[in-house]
Design a protein around this motif. Structure first.
Motif, PDB file in Angstrom:
ATOM      1  N   LEU A  55       1.200  -1.017  -0.451  1.00  0.00           N
ATOM      2  CA  LEU A  55      -0.255   0.289   0.147  1.00  0.00           C
ATOM      3  C   LEU A  55       0.876   1.139  -0.124  1.00  0.00           C
ATOM      4  O   LEU A  55       0.311   2.590  -0.110  1.00  0.00           O
ATOM      5  N   ARG A  79       3.218   4.629  -1.503  1.00  0.00           N
ATOM      6  CA  ARG A  79       2.894   4.735  -2.646  1.00  0.00           C
ATOM      7  C   ARG A  79       4.104   6.094  -2.828  1.00  0.00           C
ATOM      8  O   ARG A  79       4.472   6.582  -4.282  1.00  0.00           O
ATOM      9  N   GLN A  80       5.028   5.978  -1.445  1.00  0.00           N
ATOM     10  CA  GLN A  80       6.098   7.503  -1.130  1.00  0.00           C
ATOM     11  C   GLN A  80       6.620   6.827  -2.210  1.00  0.00           C
ATOM     12  O   GLN A  80       7.248   5.916  -2.126  1.00  0.00           O
ATOM     13  N   ALA A 133       6.422  -1.247  -3.342  1.00  0.00           N
ATOM     14  CA  ALA A 133       6.196  -0.169  -2.528  1.00  0.00           C
ATOM     15  C   ALA A 133       6.787   0.583  -3.635  1.00  0.00           C
ATOM     16  O   ALA A 133       8.044   1.034  -3.537  1.00  0.00           O
ATOM     17  N   GLY A 134       5.308   1.690  -3.742  1.00  0.00           N
ATOM     18  CA  GLY A 134       5.678   2.686  -4.023  1.00  0.00           C
ATOM     19  C   GLY A 134       7.359   2.875  -4.865  1.00  0.00           C
ATOM     20  O   GLY A 134       7.556   1.550  -6.010  1.00  0.00           O
ATOM     21  N   ARG A 135       8.450   3.737  -5.815  1.00  0.00           N
ATOM     22  CA  ARG A 135       9.211   3.772  -6.506  1.00  0.00           C
ATOM     23  C   ARG A 135      10.848   3.229  -5.198  1.00  0.00           C
ATOM     24  O   ARG A 135      11.204   4.410  -4.568  1.00  0.00           O
TER      25      ARG A 135
END
Length: 257
Positions: free
Chosen positions: A168, A170-171, A197-199
């Protein structure tokens, strides 16, 4: 915002905070409840008390218009991820230093349910030398020389919750881990990547042990963190981005409790 690791203090993040502030970024290092006093005190708090301190700091110093980049080491990395999940509007990006997603002592995972009972019999366990390669940094480290068993249980409970929620995130994430870490496994980095997760940008260190913010490659860590912060700020083209105003460095936000 910088968050230290288990049984340590905000001083663990002091070098990194100074490096960031000297380059014009406001750096706030949070001291978690139960740390900086006695190991017995750490057994009296739960992981949500640690998170509450971080959340209070976020609410006081970050806004949706000026969110924070949260830098967490080990336990601090777990708390940073939890904040990114639950206060997403105030967390712009994450820097995870040796995140405690998978511990080298795998048996602790299976022993976790029994730890509260063990804590009644042996609340404190002897701890070996700090997992720091640099002998001077190891000698200078401030922290507990015992492991509070109940607090260890709380860390493992937080670890379990964060691992379930990894997909979940996203950052954008910068993850820094040493191949020679004796405390947290590189498998945690693989878990982070696999979760999508995120980048996720990964920095692999070779000579440091676990506490990468103070160890023999701390200059590399500081440089990569600063580079990550500057790229984030530049990509958002916001002159009022976190910390562009003063370059102040606060090494203890514990008074917010």
């Amino acid at each position: 915002m910088l968050v230290h690791g288990f049984t340590a203090t905000a001083e663990e993040m002091a070098f990194l905070a100074r490096q960031l502030s000297e380059k014009g970024r406001q750096a706030i290092a949070v001291q978690l409840p139960g740390h900086g006093s006695s190991a017995a005190d750490l057994n009296r708090v739960a992981w949500r008390d640690w998170y509450d301190r971080l959340e209070q700091t976020l609410l006081a110093f970050a806004t949706p218009a000026q969110p924070a980049i949260v830098v967490g080491q080990s336990l601090g990395a777990l708390l940073a991820m939890w904040a990114a999940l639950h206060r997403a509007e105030r967390v712009a990006a994450l820097v995870l230093l040796a995140p405690a997603l998978v511990l080298q002592s795998r048996w602790l995972h299976w022993l976790r349910p029994a730890l509260p009972l063990l804590a009644r019999w042996r609340p404190l366990l002897r701890k070996g030398p700090s997992d720091i390669a640099d002998p001077e940094a190891r000698a200078a480290r401030r922290g507990y020389d015992q492991i509070p068993v109940r607090a260890l249980y709380e860390l493992l409970c937080l670890q379990r919750e964060v691992r379930k929620a990894l997909p979940l995130l996203r950052q954008p994430i910068l993850a820094v881990q040493s191949a020679a870490d004796h405390t947290c496994s590189w498998q945690g980095i693989e878990l982070l990547k696999a979760a999508g997760a995120g980048r996720v940008e990964i920095v692999r260190l070779e000579r440091s042990f676990h506490v990468v913010s103070v160890d023999c490659e701390k200059e590399i860590v500081a440089a990569r963190v600063h580079e990550f912060v500057e790229r984030y700020v530049a990509s958002h083209h916001d002159p009022s981005a976190p910390g562009t105003d003063s370059g102040r460095s606060f090494l203890d936000a514990s008074s917010l409790s």
